[in-house]
Design an enzyme around this catalytic site. Structure first.
Site, PDB file in Angstrom:
ATOM      1  N   GLU A 129      -9.416   1.349  -5.371  1.00 13.81           N
ATOM      2  CA  GLU A 129     -10.331   1.886  -4.364  1.00 13.81           C
ATOM      3  C   GLU A 129     -10.049   3.355  -4.067  1.00 13.81           C
ATOM      4  O   GLU A 129      -8.897   3.784  -3.992  1.00 13.81           O
ATOM      5  CB  GLU A 129     -10.215   1.082  -3.062  1.00 13.81           C
ATOM      6  CG  GLU A 129     -10.547  -0.395  -3.247  1.00 13.81           C
ATOM      7  CD  GLU A 129     -10.719  -1.142  -1.911  1.00 13.81           C
ATOM      8  OE1 GLU A 129     -10.241  -0.627  -0.875  1.00 13.81           O
ATOM      9  OE2 GLU A 129     -11.317  -2.228  -1.916  1.00 13.81           O
ATOM     10  N   GLU A 189      -6.259   2.477  -2.288  1.00 12.39           N
ATOM     11  CA  GLU A 189      -5.375   1.324  -2.506  1.00 12.39           C
ATOM     12  C   GLU A 189      -5.841   0.541  -3.726  1.00 12.39           C
ATOM     13  O   GLU A 189      -6.903   0.810  -4.271  1.00 12.39           O
ATOM     14  CB  GLU A 189      -5.387   0.404  -1.280  1.00 12.39           C
ATOM     15  CG  GLU A 189      -6.741  -0.197  -0.977  1.00 12.39           C
ATOM     16  CD  GLU A 189      -6.794  -0.870   0.395  1.00 12.39           C
ATOM     17  OE1 GLU A 189      -6.308  -0.287   1.379  1.00 12.39           O
ATOM     18  OE2 GLU A 189      -7.326  -1.983   0.469  1.00 12.39           O
ATOM     19  N   ASN A 206      -6.401  -3.450  -5.243  1.00 13.45           N
ATOM     20  CA  ASN A 206      -6.494  -4.875  -4.913  1.00 13.45           C
ATOM     21  C   ASN A 206      -6.284  -5.710  -6.155  1.00 13.45           C
ATOM     22  O   ASN A 206      -6.945  -5.518  -7.163  1.00 13.45           O
ATOM     23  CB  ASN A 206      -7.854  -5.198  -4.304  1.00 13.45           C
ATOM     24  CG  ASN A 206      -8.037  -4.502  -2.975  1.00 13.45           C
ATOM     25  OD1 ASN A 206      -7.119  -4.438  -2.172  1.00 13.45           O
ATOM     26  ND2 ASN A 206      -9.208  -3.960  -2.755  1.00 13.45           N
ATOM     27  N   GLU A 227      -2.677   7.771   7.638  1.00  9.88           N
ATOM     28  CA  GLU A 227      -3.503   8.637   6.802  1.00  9.88           C
ATOM     29  C   GLU A 227      -4.312   9.559   7.703  1.00  9.88           C
ATOM     30  O   GLU A 227      -4.569   9.228   8.857  1.00  9.88           O
ATOM     31  CB  GLU A 227      -4.509   7.806   5.999  1.00  9.88           C
ATOM     32  CG  GLU A 227      -3.944   7.119   4.794  1.00  9.88           C
ATOM     33  CD  GLU A 227      -5.011   6.289   4.093  1.00  9.88           C
ATOM     34  OE1 GLU A 227      -6.152   6.213   4.599  1.00  9.88           O
ATOM     35  OE2 GLU A 227      -4.691   5.710   3.056  1.00  9.88           O
ATOM     36  N   LYS A 286       0.822  -1.201   0.000  1.00 14.86           N
ATOM     37  CA  LYS A 286       0.000   0.000   0.000  1.00 14.86           C
ATOM     38  C   LYS A 286       0.859   1.255   0.000  1.00 14.86           C
ATOM     39  O   LYS A 286       0.487   2.280  -0.576  1.00 14.86           O
ATOM     40  CB  LYS A 286      -0.945  -0.025   1.203  1.00 14.86           C
ATOM     41  CG  LYS A 286      -1.950  -1.159   1.047  1.00 14.86           C
ATOM     42  CD  LYS A 286      -2.931  -1.191   2.163  1.00 14.86           C
ATOM     43  CE  LYS A 286      -4.062  -2.165   2.015  1.00 14.86           C
ATOM     44  NZ  LYS A 286      -3.933  -3.264   1.119  1.00 14.86           N
ATOM     45  N   ARG A 325      -6.872  -8.740  -7.095  1.00 19.36           N
ATOM     46  CA  ARG A 325      -7.607 -10.010  -7.108  1.00 19.36           C
ATOM     47  C   ARG A 325      -9.074  -9.734  -7.400  1.00 19.36           C
ATOM     48  O   ARG A 325      -9.489  -8.583  -7.483  1.00 19.36           O
ATOM     49  CB  ARG A 325      -7.493 -10.631  -5.731  1.00 19.36           C
ATOM     50  CG  ARG A 325      -7.912  -9.622  -4.675  1.00 19.36           C
ATOM     51  CD  ARG A 325      -8.151 -10.190  -3.322  1.00 19.36           C
ATOM     52  NE  ARG A 325      -8.201  -9.155  -2.314  1.00 19.36           N
ATOM     53  CZ  ARG A 325      -9.271  -8.426  -2.035  1.00 19.36           C
ATOM     54  NH1 ARG A 325     -10.387  -8.603  -2.700  1.00 19.36           N
ATOM     55  NH2 ARG A 325      -9.239  -7.511  -1.099  1.00 19.36           N
TER      56      ARG A 325
END
Lengths: 503, 169
Positions: A275, A291, A293, A200, A116, A295
Site C-alpha cells: 500500500e 504498509e 498486507n 507519521e 509496520k 493476505r
C-alpha cells in the site's frame, strides 16, 4: 492440490473462497460460532464444524478451536481469509505444527512484513520513499510525545500491529497529544493485543493506491497492477477500483516496481498487497510506502476482473507447492473495475453498525457484474463481527461503462430490515467528483452535505401511499386490490405520453 | 357508521405527511394533487402510480420497523398514531444508552454535574471501536447507573439527564 480445505473465516469471503474450491474440486469445511449456525457460508460448504460462543476471541480468533475443527473434519489445509487470524504468525506456525498447510506466506514472512515498523525500515533500506515519520523505540508517553513533536503537526498515531483504522488518531496540536496517545494505545490493545505505536506526518489529501503482488518462494515475484481505495470512512475502505484513475502510466509503473522491490526484499511468498499514499498535484506527484498486507484483501475482485485471474486459486496452488501460476509478461490490465462495499450501518447515526434480520434481499444481476455476498434473505446479521455484508463489483471496457453498470446495480440492490450504506453508495457514485475520478481519502467528509439527501418526491410519495394502504388493510378482512395484468399495462392509466403509433 | 376514509400520518426519510385512504382504496397524499393508485403485485411488492409515473415499491416488515425500497432508495416508514404519540420517547440522540452490546471503558460524569450539549459522558468499546455517549442538550446529569468494565446492553439507560429547561431527557 488439497483434497479438503477449512476456511477459518465467515461472511462473504468464506463464501467466495468456497466458490473457487468448488471449481477446483476441493472439499470445503466451514466453521461457525453459535450465532452463525444458519449463515450462508455454512450452507455453502460441504462440511461444517461448530467452534463456540459468538465472541470472536472464543471462536474465529481461537487458534486451538480452528485447528481442532480442521482435525475433526479431516482438512489438510486452512485458508484464513482476511482479518481474524490471517496475519497471525503464531496461527500460521500452529497450523504447521499441527500438520496443516496454512494458505498464505510462511510465519517468518508474516512476522517480518506484518510489523509496520519493521517493514517501514525495510522500505527505506531498498530506497523506496516512506511517509515522513518515526518509529520510536521509546514507547513511553514521553517517547511518543517526542516522536510526534519530531514529525510535526498534523501527525498521525498508528498501531504497528494492525489496520482498518483501529487505534489511529490524528493529532493537530500539542494540547491533544497526551489524550490521543492514551486513546490510540487502548484501542490498539483491544483490537490487536499490541499497543506499539508509530508516528507519521498526516497527509492532508492523499490518495490511497496499492499494488497486488505475488511470489512463490522460488524467487518469482510479480505484480498484478494497482488499485485505488480512496473512498474511505474512518480509514475503512468503501469504494475501490482498478486501475487507479487519473494517475499516469509512468507513476503506476513506478509504484508497481517499488512494490515488487519491497516484496522481493522481504523474501515474500504467496499473495500480498503493498500500500502507498500518493500526494500532490498532477505535475508534482509523490508517493510514499505505507504498509504491506500479507493476505488476500477485501478489494481483490477488482484486480481479478481486470486481469482475468483467480487470486484464491493462485493462493491455493502456491500453498500446495506449485510455481506462480502467472508470468509478468502474460498479465494485462483490461478495462476498468469498481467495487462498492455494502455495510450494515446507520449513516444517520455516525455509522453505528446495525444488527438484525434481513427481511428482504434482492441482488442485482447484469453484464460485467459480480456480487460477493455473505448474506441472503432471512439472514440474521449479528453484532459481534465486522459489518461487511457484501461487495458489488462492476467491470467495463472503460471507467465510464464500469461506473454506469455499478450505479445501476446499486440502484437495484434491495436489502431491507437493517440499515445499510446503499443509499450513500448511490449518492457517491452519482457525485460529479467521483465520476471525474478526482477523489481523495477525505471525500466522504468533504462532500457530506451533498451525499445525504432525502429520497426525492415521487418515490417518497409512492412509499407513503403503499405504506398507508398496507396499514389501512392490516387487521381487516378487506384485501388490497390485487393487480390484474391489464391494470399495470393499461395504457389508459399512463399519463406520460406513451403512444402506440409514433407520428 | 364506518368512516369512508382513514387518515394517517406517516414519516419516511425524515419527511412527515398526512395520507388519506378511502374504503375503495383511493389514496391521497398531502401535497400531491392527484390521488395515487396502489396495486399489489405480491406479498411484498407493490406498484404505485404517482403523477403518471409507475414506481415499484418493496414494503416489508423487519424486526422492529416497516421498511420500504423504491427507485434505489431504502428507508424505514413510521406511522404516527395517537397511541404512539403519547408514548413517544425522546429522539434517539437523547437516549443515553449503548446502541449495541458494549463494554464501558470510562465514565466521565457524576450525578449533579452540569454538562453542555456535545460533552462526552461515557466512553464505550464495541466491535473493536470506541463509541462515545454525548449529552444531547445542555443540562445536568441526573443518575449514573453504569460502572467501568461492565457490559452495557442496548436500551438500558446508563446516564439520565435533566435538560437545562427542566425537562427530563
Amino acid at each position: 492440490m488439497f483434497r479438503r480445505l477449512l476456511i477459518a473465516n465467515r461472511g462473504e469471503i468464506a463464501v467466495r473462497i468456497i466458490r473457487t474450491c468448488r471449481a477446483l474440486g476441493i472439499e470445503t469445511v466451514a466453521v461457525y460460532s453459535d450465532v452463525d449456525t444458519t449463515a450462508l457460508h455454512v450452507t455453502a460448504a460441504d462440511f461444517a464444524e461448530s467452534i463456540g460462543p459468538p465472541s470472536p476471541a472464543e471462536s474465529y480468533l481461537s487458534e486451538s478451536k480452528i485447528i481442532d475443527a480442521a482435525r475433526r473434519a479431516g482438512a489438510e489445509a486452512v485458508h484464513p481469509g482476511y482479518g481474524f487470524l490471517s496475519e497471525s504468525p503464531a496461527f500460521a506456525e500452529a497450523c504447521g505444527d499441527a500438520g496443516l498447510c496454512f494458505v498464505g506466506p510462511s510465519p517468518a514472512v508474516i512476522a517480518r512484513t506484518g510489523s509496520k515498523i519493521d517493514v517501514r525500515r525495510l522500505a527505506k533500506t531498498v530506497g523506496v520513499p516512506v511517509v515522513p515519520g518515526g518509529e520510536p523505540t521509546d514507547q513511553s508517553s514521553a517517547g511518543l510525545r517526542a516522536a510526534v513533536e519530531d514529525v510535526g503537526f498534523p501527525a498521525l498515531l498508528k498501531p504497528s500491529a494492525g489496520g482498518g483504522g483501529k487505534g489511529m488518531r490524528v493529532v493537530r496540536e500539542t494540547a491533544d497529544v497526551d489524550a490521543a496517545i492514551v486513546s490510540a494505545r487502548r484501542e490498539a490493545s483491544a483490537a490487536f493485543g499490541d499497543d506499539t505505536i508509530y508516528v507519521e506526518r498526516h497527509l492532508q489529501h492523499p490518495r490511497h493506491v496499492e499494488v497486488q503482488v505475488a511470489a512463490d518462494g522460488r524467487d518469482n515475484v510479480i505484480h498484478l497492477f494497482d488499485r485505488e481505495c480512496s473512498i474511505q470512512r474512518r480509514y475503512q475502505k468503501v469504494i475501490e477500483e482498478s486501475p487507479a484513475p487519473a494517475l499516469s502510466d509512468a507513476i503506476r509503473r513506478e509504484l508497481s516496481t517499488a512494490a515488487t522491490t519491497i516484496a522481493r526484499a522481504a523474501g515474500y511468498d504467496n499473495i500480498g498487497t503493498v500500500e502507498f499514499l500518493v500526494d500532490g498535484a498532477t505535475d508534482d506527484i509523490r508517493f510514499y510506502f505505507l504498509e504491506m498486507n500479507t493476505r488476500l484483501q477485501v478489494e481483490h475482485p477488482v484486480t481479478e476482473l481486470v486481469t482475468g485471474v483467480d487470486l484464491v486459486r493462485g493462493q491455493l496452488e502456491i500453498a500446495a507447492g506449485a510455481a506462480l501460476p502467472w508470468t509478468q509478461s502474460s498479465l494485462r490490465q483490461q478495462g476498468h473495475a469498481i467495487e462498492c462495499r455494502v455495510y450494515a450501518e446507520d449513516p444517520d447515526h455516525d455509522f453505528l453498525p446495525q444488527a438484525g434480520r434481513i427481511a428482504l434481499y434482492r441482488e442485482p444481476t447484469g453484464p460485467g457484474l459480480r456480487v460477493d455476498t455473505g448474506v441472503c434473505e432471512g439472514s440474521d446479521v449479528p453484532v459481534h463481527y465486522d459489518p461487511l455484508l457484501a461487495k458489488v463489483i462492476a467491470h467495463g471496457e472503460s471507467r465510464g461503462l464500469a461506473l454506469a453498470r455499478l450505479t445501476e446495480a446499486i440502484r437495484r440492490y434491495a436489502v431491507l430490515g437493517i440499515g445499510t450504506n446503499l443509499n450513500l453508495l448511490g449518492s457517491v457514485l452519482s457525485h460529479p467528483r467521483f465520476a471525474a475520478g478526482s477523489v481523495d481519502t477525505h471525500f466522504l467528509e468533504d462532500e457530506r452535505d451533498d451525499l445525504y439527501g432525502p429520497v426525492s418526491d415521487d418515490p417518497l410519495t409512492a412509499v407513503l401511499a403503499v405504506a398507508a394502504t398496507h396499514y389501512e388493510h392490516a387487521g381487516t378482512d378487506r384485501r388490497i386490490p390485487t393487480t390484474s395484468p391489464t391494470t399495470i399495462a393499461d395504457p389508459w392509466n399512463d399519463h406520460t405520453g406513451w403512444r402506440l403509433d409514433n407520428p | 357508521m364506518t368512516p369512508t376514509s382513514r387518515r394517517l400520518r406517516l414519516t419516511a426519510s425524515g419527511v412527515t405527511r398526512q395520507v388519506d385512504v378511502t374504503r375503495t382504496g383511493q389514496v391521497s397524499v398531502e401535497g400531491v394533487h392527484e390521488p395515487v393508485v396502489v396495486n399489489r403485485i405480491d406479498h411484498t411488492t407493490f406498484l404505485a402510480v404517482v403523477n403518471g409515473r409507475r414506481i415499484h415499491v418493496d414494503f416489508v416488515k423487519g424486526d422492529h420497523a416497516w421498511w420500504a425500497f423504491a427507485e434505489g432508495f431504502s428507508c424505514v416508514v413510521d406511522v404516527d398514531t395517537p397511541v404512539r404519540r403519547r408514548r413517544a420517547s425522546p429522539t434517539r440522540a437523547a437516549e443515553l444508552s449503548a446502541p449495541m452490546p458494549a463494554t464501558i471503558v470510562t465514565v466521565l460524569v457524576e450525578p449533579g454535574q452540569v454538562v453542555e450539549r456535545g460533552d462526552v459522558l461515557v466512553v464505550l468499546e464495541a466491535m473493536k471501536m470506541e463509541l462515545t455517549l454525548r449529552a444531547p442538550n445542555d443540562g445536568t446529569v441526573d443518575t449514573v447507573t453504569c460502572k467501568e468494565g461492565e457490559l452495557a446492553q442496548p436500551g438500558v439507560a446508563l446516564v439520565t439527564m435533566q435538560s437545562a429547561d427542566g425537562r427530563r431527557v
